[in-house]
Design an enzyme around this catalytic site. Sequence first.
Site, mmCIF file in Angstrom:
data_model
loop_
_atom_site.group_PDB
_atom_site.id
_atom_site.type_symbol
_atom_site.label_atom_id
_atom_site.label_comp_id
_atom_site.label_asym_id
_atom_site.label_seq_id
_atom_site.Cartn_x
_atom_site.Cartn_y
_atom_site.Cartn_z
ATOM 1 N N HIS A 103 0.816 -1.224 0.000
ATOM 2 C CA HIS A 103 0.000 0.000 0.000
ATOM 3 C C HIS A 103 0.845 1.267 0.000
ATOM 4 O O HIS A 103 0.338 2.355 -0.214
ATOM 5 C CB HIS A 103 -0.934 -0.003 1.212
ATOM 6 C CG HIS A 103 -2.012 -1.030 1.109
ATOM 7 N ND1 HIS A 103 -3.314 -0.716 0.827
ATOM 8 C CD2 HIS A 103 -1.975 -2.386 1.209
ATOM 9 C CE1 HIS A 103 -4.040 -1.820 0.777
ATOM 10 N NE2 HIS A 103 -3.246 -2.866 1.010
ATOM 11 N N ASP A 114 3.471 9.627 -0.868
ATOM 12 C CA ASP A 114 2.283 8.868 -0.472
ATOM 13 C C ASP A 114 2.069 7.754 -1.488
ATOM 14 O O ASP A 114 2.138 8.003 -2.693
ATOM 15 C CB ASP A 114 1.064 9.817 -0.476
ATOM 16 C CG ASP A 114 0.058 9.494 0.622
ATOM 17 O OD1 ASP A 114 -0.030 8.324 1.005
ATOM 18 O OD2 ASP A 114 -0.637 10.421 1.076
HETATM 19 C C1 GDG Z 1 -2.052 4.063 3.294
HETATM 20 C C2 GDG Z 1 -1.052 4.709 2.330
HETATM 21 C C3 GDG Z 1 -2.743 4.563 0.517
HETATM 22 C C4 GDG Z 1 -8.906 10.581 7.506
HETATM 23 N N1 GDG Z 1 -9.428 11.420 8.408
HETATM 24 C C5 GDG Z 1 -10.618 10.907 8.765
HETATM 25 C C6 GDG Z 1 -10.814 9.725 8.053
HETATM 26 N N2 GDG Z 1 -9.745 9.543 7.293
HETATM 27 C C7 GDG Z 1 -9.590 8.425 6.364
HETATM 28 C C8 GDG Z 1 -9.744 8.930 4.958
HETATM 29 C C9 GDG Z 1 -9.005 7.873 4.162
HETATM 30 C C10 GDG Z 1 -7.972 7.353 5.164
HETATM 31 O O1 GDG Z 1 -8.326 7.851 6.448
HETATM 32 C C11 GDG Z 1 -6.578 7.852 4.837
HETATM 33 O O2 GDG Z 1 -6.127 7.187 3.689
HETATM 34 P P1 GDG Z 1 -4.882 7.704 2.846
HETATM 35 O O3 GDG Z 1 -4.830 6.925 1.585
HETATM 36 O O4 GDG Z 1 -5.031 9.167 2.616
HETATM 37 O O5 GDG Z 1 -3.607 7.500 3.748
HETATM 38 P P2 GDG Z 1 -2.904 6.362 4.706
HETATM 39 O O6 GDG Z 1 -3.658 6.211 5.964
HETATM 40 O O7 GDG Z 1 -1.523 6.827 4.872
HETATM 41 O O8 GDG Z 1 -2.994 4.966 3.880
HETATM 42 C C12 GDG Z 1 -1.788 5.494 1.260
HETATM 43 C C13 GDG Z 1 -3.624 3.785 1.496
HETATM 44 O O9 GDG Z 1 -2.837 3.130 2.492
HETATM 45 C C14 GDG Z 1 -4.461 2.725 0.782
HETATM 46 O O10 GDG Z 1 -3.663 1.866 0.020
HETATM 47 O O11 GDG Z 1 -3.580 5.346 -0.306
HETATM 48 O O12 GDG Z 1 -0.876 6.062 0.337
HETATM 49 O O13 GDG Z 1 -0.154 5.567 3.045
HETATM 50 O O14 GDG Z 1 -9.844 6.834 3.790
HETATM 51 O O15 GDG Z 1 -11.118 9.030 4.673
HETATM 52 N N3 GDG Z 1 -11.914 8.962 8.155
HETATM 53 C C15 GDG Z 1 -12.868 9.384 9.020
HETATM 54 N N4 GDG Z 1 -12.720 10.508 9.781
HETATM 55 C C16 GDG Z 1 -11.629 11.301 9.676
HETATM 56 O O16 GDG Z 1 -11.512 12.305 10.378
HETATM 57 N N5 GDG Z 1 -13.982 8.661 9.147
#
Ligand code: GDG
Length: 457
Positions: A159, A367
């Site tokens: 990921h 990312d």
């Molecule tokens: C890893 C990789 C890759 C955030 N704030 C709230 C909330 N979130 C949720 C978002 C989103 C998730 O958290 C964050 O996902 P990201 O993809 O931006 O980042 P990572 O956590 O670093 O994830 C990344 C991912 O894995 C998948 O393969 O894209 O690059 O680092 O879904 O919505 N959700 C809620 N409240 C919040 O305040 N409910």
Amino acid sequence: MPRDRRLVVVANRLPVARNRAGEWEVSPGGLVTALLPVVKARRGAWVGWPGSTDRGSRPFLEERVRMRPVTLSDAEVRDYYHGFSNRTLWPLYHDAIRTPEFHRHWWRAYLEVNRRFARAAARTSRPGDMVWVHDFHLQLVPAMLRELRPDVKIGFFLHIPFPPEELFAWLPWRKQVLEGLLGADLVGMQIASDARNFSRLAREFAGAEGTDTELYIGRRKVRIGSFPISIDFDEFNSIAEHPETISRAKEIRRQVGASRKIVLCVDRLDYTKGFDSRLRAWENMLEEGHVTVKNNVLMQVAVPSRESVPDYAAMREQVERTVGRINGEFSQPGQVAVHYFRRNLPRHELVAYYRAADVMLVSPLRDGMNLVAKEFVASRPDLSGVLVLSEFAGAAREMRRALLVNPRDIDGLVQAINGALKMPRQDVRQRMAILRMVVRRHDVHAWAAEFLEVLNR
Ligand code: GDG
């Protein structure tokens, strides 16, 4: 989607966790949303750690999926998870934004825990099953599982980014990690450059032969490919269209001042996400009068994470100091320059924020993909809102109609935010329509189906 084989998912965490009442509840998050229905449809199984508080190790049935918990001791959580996963691999794989630490006792814990996961996966699988292993915590599992169960198909998906040789070569256990991954039949990465980095390193350090998409270990073939992860577009879209979300979005706008334009940021509190340069760009814009607190506000939702890792605690303090400095300098009675929420918002509330924003600013330094960028466009059926996106997020490869920025270039950030705030309505709508089409066509279900189709070949 191939239907014939059963699917076993192996991930650091189980898709369910105990709630306060002690009952199992599905955990939120993109991966679980994507994979749980697929596993359910195949009457499959899931191997994972149930979370630190739970000590039970018996398999159980939940959500029509057979759950096999892998238990970890406190020392293993410290060394395998907080140590090797979060302080060695995470920074190393993210351009060494923080210096990775290399400790042999962390590595030994990683080895031991990976072995436990592999054994649990071996016990859970039946001949001919597809076993799909996820992420950087479990890179040794594919080869360990192959030793135990040469009769299953093994897929692996990373990921986070896979680093280039200049960085990966630092890892004292680089050969073992590559050999671990090469145990799979299919190694999936987020974007093509990650896949290329992996293939090259596998040839350089692990004796693999072949091309960037097909490697051979002796006579055994390992496929390599990029499979950009996505989101459940329809789910975000329908939450965004719900009358309650629409009225909540209006209320948010009213609360901050109906005429003020909102620049929104949503990130886990992580040093890869680029908080510092983004806040400095905003400060710069206020200093130079590009924006004023009367007409504009930056909203930063920052979800606490990995708080026991010292770098994270230090970064959080720095972010909070900077927010304090900017607000101290520029806020007016009833109008702050930066709204900072250090908490996890419920999903529907998050979508209301996505809907309320004029500009979504996603500026990680590195990312793997970044789902926030995709969730934002799925939450804009009104076709308004501009996405400013870092070139260093995997999502930038698909989301070409965002305003792409170099997150370390403060002047570039200022220019992009300005451009987004002033973009003509017609241009905003056109860009958003195209971005939505890109994410809708390639949602998380398509992502899982494509990976499994290739694995099944
Ligand atoms: C890893 C990789 C890759 C955030 N704030 C709230 C909330 N979130 C949720 C978002 C989103 C998730 O958290 C964050 O996902 P990201 O993809 O931006 O980042 P990572 O956590 O670093 O994830 C990344 C991912 O894995 C998948 O393969 O894209 O690059 O680092 O879904 O919505 N959700 C809620 N409240 C919040 O305040 N409910």
